[in-house]
Motif scaffolding. Structure first.
Motif, PDB file in Angstrom:
ATOM      1  N   THR A   1      39.509  43.762  22.296  1.00  0.00           N
ATOM      2  CA  THR A   1      38.443  42.800  22.612  1.00  0.00           C
ATOM      3  C   THR A   1      39.014  41.454  23.016  1.00  0.00           C
ATOM      4  OG1 THR A   1      36.997  43.927  21.033  1.00  0.00           O
ATOM      5  CG2 THR A   1      36.350  41.711  21.718  1.00  0.00           C
ATOM      6  N   GLU A   2      40.047  41.020  22.334  1.00  0.00           N
ATOM      7  CA  GLU A   2      40.669  39.737  22.675  1.00  0.00           C
ATOM      8  C   GLU A   2      41.243  39.761  24.090  1.00  0.00           C
ATOM      9  OE1 GLU A   2      43.430  39.287  19.497  1.00  0.00           O
ATOM     10  OE2 GLU A   2      41.926  38.527  18.068  1.00  0.00           O
ATOM     11  N   LYS A   3      41.897  40.859  24.445  1.00  0.00           N
ATOM     12  CA  LYS A   3      42.455  40.964  25.796  1.00  0.00           C
ATOM     13  C   LYS A   3      41.353  41.072  26.842  1.00  0.00           C
ATOM     14  CE  LYS A   3      47.123  42.679  24.967  1.00  0.00           C
ATOM     15  NZ  LYS A   3      48.154  43.665  25.363  1.00  0.00           N
ATOM     16  N   MET A   4      40.291  41.812  26.522  1.00  0.00           N
ATOM     17  CA  MET A   4      39.175  41.919  27.452  1.00  0.00           C
ATOM     18  C   MET A   4      38.504  40.564  27.640  1.00  0.00           C
ATOM     19  SD  MET A   4      37.419  43.905  29.448  1.00  0.00           S
ATOM     20  CE  MET A   4      37.748  45.591  28.926  1.00  0.00           C
ATOM     21  N   THR A   5      38.408  39.808  26.568  1.00  0.00           N
ATOM     22  CA  THR A   5      37.836  38.462  26.656  1.00  0.00           C
ATOM     23  C   THR A   5      38.646  37.593  27.609  1.00  0.00           C
ATOM     24  OG1 THR A   5      36.974  38.602  24.392  1.00  0.00           O
ATOM     25  CG2 THR A   5      37.208  36.398  25.341  1.00  0.00           C
ATOM     26  N   GLU A   6      39.959  37.631  27.482  1.00  0.00           N
ATOM     27  CA  GLU A   6      40.832  36.849  28.367  1.00  0.00           C
ATOM     28  C   GLU A   6      40.616  37.234  29.833  1.00  0.00           C
ATOM     29  OE1 GLU A   6      44.782  37.534  27.041  1.00  0.00           O
ATOM     30  OE2 GLU A   6      44.542  36.436  25.152  1.00  0.00           O
ATOM     31  N   ARG A   7      40.555  38.552  30.090  1.00  0.00           N
ATOM     32  CA  ARG A   7      40.398  39.026  31.463  1.00  0.00           C
ATOM     33  C   ARG A   7      39.049  38.585  32.047  1.00  0.00           C
ATOM     34  NH1 ARG A   7      44.806  41.546  30.017  1.00  0.00           N
ATOM     35  NH2 ARG A   7      45.517  43.440  31.070  1.00  0.00           N
ATOM     36  N   LEU A   8      37.987  38.775  31.254  1.00  0.00           N
ATOM     37  CA  LEU A   8      36.651  38.480  31.766  1.00  0.00           C
ATOM     38  C   LEU A   8      36.408  36.973  31.885  1.00  0.00           C
ATOM     39  CD1 LEU A   8      34.584  41.236  29.931  1.00  0.00           C
ATOM     40  CD2 LEU A   8      35.039  41.076  32.384  1.00  0.00           C
ATOM     41  N   LYS A   9      36.940  36.193  30.957  1.00  0.00           N
ATOM     42  CA  LYS A   9      36.805  34.737  31.050  1.00  0.00           C
ATOM     43  C   LYS A   9      37.516  34.214  32.298  1.00  0.00           C
ATOM     44  CE  LYS A   9      34.611  33.779  27.135  1.00  0.00           C
ATOM     45  NZ  LYS A   9      33.276  33.143  27.088  1.00  0.00           N
ATOM     46  N   ALA A  10      38.665  34.816  32.626  1.00  0.00           N
ATOM     47  CA  ALA A  10      39.394  34.402  33.827  1.00  0.00           C
ATOM     48  C   ALA A  10      38.579  34.683  35.084  1.00  0.00           C
ATOM     49  CB  ALA A  10      40.732  35.119  33.894  1.00  0.00           C
ATOM     50  N   LEU A  11      37.771  35.740  35.054  1.00  0.00           N
ATOM     51  CA  LEU A  11      36.966  36.100  36.215  1.00  0.00           C
ATOM     52  C   LEU A  11      35.642  35.355  36.281  1.00  0.00           C
ATOM     53  CD1 LEU A  11      37.455  39.991  36.233  1.00  0.00           C
ATOM     54  CD2 LEU A  11      38.351  38.373  37.915  1.00  0.00           C
TER      55      LEU A  11
ATOM     56  N   ASN B   1      45.413  52.285  23.080  1.00  0.00           N
ATOM     57  CA  ASN B   1      45.281  51.061  22.276  1.00  0.00           C
ATOM     58  C   ASN B   1      45.077  49.817  23.153  1.00  0.00           C
ATOM     59  OD1 ASN B   1      45.543  52.542  19.890  1.00  0.00           O
ATOM     60  ND2 ASN B   1      47.776  52.481  19.983  1.00  0.00           N
ATOM     61  N   ASP B   2      45.897  48.775  22.968  1.00  0.00           N
ATOM     62  CA  ASP B   2      45.711  47.555  23.760  1.00  0.00           C
ATOM     63  C   ASP B   2      46.794  47.401  24.822  1.00  0.00           C
ATOM     64  OD1 ASP B   2      47.738  47.002  21.946  1.00  0.00           O
ATOM     65  OD2 ASP B   2      47.167  44.894  21.701  1.00  0.00           O
TER      66      ASP B   2
ATOM     67  N   LEU C   1      40.256  49.007  13.285  1.00  0.00           N
ATOM     68  CA  LEU C   1      39.677  47.668  13.370  1.00  0.00           C
ATOM     69  C   LEU C   1      40.674  46.699  14.002  1.00  0.00           C
ATOM     70  CD1 LEU C   1      37.408  45.697  12.779  1.00  0.00           C
ATOM     71  CD2 LEU C   1      38.241  45.499  10.435  1.00  0.00           C
ATOM     72  N   THR C   2      41.919  46.771  13.595  1.00  0.00           N
ATOM     73  CA  THR C   2      42.953  45.895  14.149  1.00  0.00           C
ATOM     74  C   THR C   2      43.066  46.081  15.663  1.00  0.00           C
ATOM     75  OG1 THR C   2      44.212  46.039  12.076  1.00  0.00           O
ATOM     76  CG2 THR C   2      45.382  45.249  14.024  1.00  0.00           C
ATOM     77  N   ILE C   3      43.118  47.332  16.084  1.00  0.00           N
ATOM     78  CA  ILE C   3      43.327  47.626  17.504  1.00  0.00           C
ATOM     79  C   ILE C   3      42.090  47.275  18.327  1.00  0.00           C
ATOM     80  CG2 ILE C   3      43.733  49.486  19.164  1.00  0.00           C
ATOM     81  CD1 ILE C   3      45.382  50.860  16.871  1.00  0.00           C
ATOM     82  N   THR C   4      40.906  47.594  17.825  1.00  0.00           N
ATOM     83  CA  THR C   4      39.685  47.272  18.576  1.00  0.00           C
ATOM     84  C   THR C   4      39.546  45.770  18.755  1.00  0.00           C
ATOM     85  OG1 THR C   4      38.623  49.246  17.644  1.00  0.00           O
ATOM     86  CG2 THR C   4      37.198  47.635  18.719  1.00  0.00           C
ATOM     87  N   ARG C   5      39.929  45.001  17.738  1.00  0.00           N
ATOM     88  CA  ARG C   5      39.894  43.544  17.867  1.00  0.00           C
ATOM     89  C   ARG C   5      40.883  43.078  18.945  1.00  0.00           C
ATOM     90  NH1 ARG C   5      41.346  42.368  13.212  1.00  0.00           N
ATOM     91  NH2 ARG C   5      39.309  42.086  12.203  1.00  0.00           N
ATOM     92  N   ALA C   6      42.079  43.671  18.946  1.00  0.00           N
ATOM     93  CA  ALA C   6      43.080  43.304  19.952  1.00  0.00           C
ATOM     94  C   ALA C   6      42.596  43.654  21.359  1.00  0.00           C
ATOM     95  CB  ALA C   6      44.398  44.005  19.656  1.00  0.00           C
TER      96      ALA C   6
END
Length: 359
Positions: A110-120, A335-336, A103-108
């Protein structure tokens, strides 16, 4: 993507042609959902029992007839298994956050993917994650995405190799949620990415970085995948073949010989014959053959979990050492890692084609 709206509140509004009594309509977005296997909410008996009951009742995981399997599961297996599984989870539990490492890693991730996709794509994309078993459930996340205006959703099972007990059941659960919706979003499911160049490169990077840090070079690299009954292969499941190809591509990327890299399969249970060799037996055999230092990684797992942190680092480690091995080196899942997120992003961007364009 949808009719223009007049905003009443941030994030919602009414259609320009609709009467004032029309329900508020959120601005249309595209959703990306990362789907992982699942996790118990805690390590106590009842939390483990609920989780294991949901997991082992899945016909994709155990496809025996219910009238045979359920009495055995509910009356025998689930009276004992929650204790042993709870003990395994306790040994790896993230006590600081009171949750499993998965759960910890999947959340991490997701957070990084969110940053990447929001930037795009800015606010045109919404990112979240769900679990096939346990929480956050697939049902709750997909409904929440729809409520936020996601009329199109990329559903991404985080399994590099396609498997009926993993990829297929994750997709099944997503479709079950859609069956209950009055207004279904359009949905794309992400195919297996077992041979994607960016994924193979990330695996190779993780191995090379680990090797660079070892005092002695391992004489064998073992790629250990979660096992499946051999019957699944005979019935057309491509998982075993895709695992073999991942290993070959990784070996070629690293420039290693066939003698330096093996493929094995872990986590066997039940009376059926499973694909092999079995990792726990294979590493013992390697030790008996004179291999004193081996390295092992798990290319089928996108996140470290009980199968890697407990089974590999404890049970499989002990098997190698007891058979005469001296150094057992576990290479963590991707992992992340940034190169892993880059690989996942490349896969997602391919599926977003035609739905979103960069500003």
């Amino acid at each position: 993507m949808a009719d223009s709206v007049v905003k009443d509140q941030p994030g919602e509004g009414r259609l320009t042609h609709a009467p004032s009594s029309h329900p508020a309509v959120p601005r249309a977005k595209v959703g990306v959902v990362l789907a992982n296997l699942g996790t118990p909410d805690a390590t106590d008996y009842w939390s483990m029992r609920r989780y294991l009951s949901e997991f082992l009742s899945d016909k994709r995981v155990v496809d025996y007839a219910g009238w045979k399997w359920q009495p055995l599961l509910q009356l025998i297996i689930l009276t004992k298994r929650p204790f042993s599984s709870g003990h395994a989870y306790k040994s790896i539990w993230n006590n600081e956050k009171n949750e499993s490492p998965l759960l910890t890693i999947t959340r991490a991730q997701t957070e990084k993917m969110t940053e990447r996709l929001k930037a795009l794509y800015g606010d045109d994309v919404e990112v979240d994650f769900c679990m096939r078993y346990g929480n956050p459930s697939t049902d709750s996340v997909l409904k929440r995405m729809k409520e936020k205006g996601c009329e199109r959703i990329v559903f991404f099972p985080l399994y590099p190799q396609y498997g009926s007990p993993t990829t297929a059941t994750a997709n099944d659960q997503a479709f079950r949620t859609l069956m209950k919706m009055k207004w279904q979003p359009y949905i794309r499911t992400v195919p297996a990415y077992f041979e994607h160049p960016a994924y193979i490169q990330a695996l190779a990077n993780s191995v090379q970085e680990a090797y660079d840090g070892f005092e002695s070079r391992p004489t064998k690299l073992v790629a250990s995948y979660h096992g499946v009954p051999e019957r699944y292969l005979m019935e057309g499941d491509p998982y075993h073949c895709q695992c073999q190809k991942t290993t070959r591509l990784l070996r070629e990327k690293l420039g290693l010989s066939k003698e330096e890299v093996d493929t094995a399969f872990q986590s066997q249970f039940g009376p059926e014959k499973w694909v092999g060799p079995q990792t726990v037996e294979h590493v013992a055999e390697l030790a008996k053959q004179g291999h004193k230092h081996i390295a092992i990684l798990s290319p089928a797992f996108s996140s470290d979990c009980v199968e890697t942190l407990e089974e590999i680092k404890e049970e499989i480690h002990d098997s190698f050492m007891e058979a005469g091995g001296e150094t057992f080196s576990y290479i963590p899942c991707l992992n992340d890692r940034d190169d892993h997120i880059d690989a996942l992003l490349a896969v997602v961007n391919n599926e977003l084609s035609g739905w979103l364009s960069t500003p």
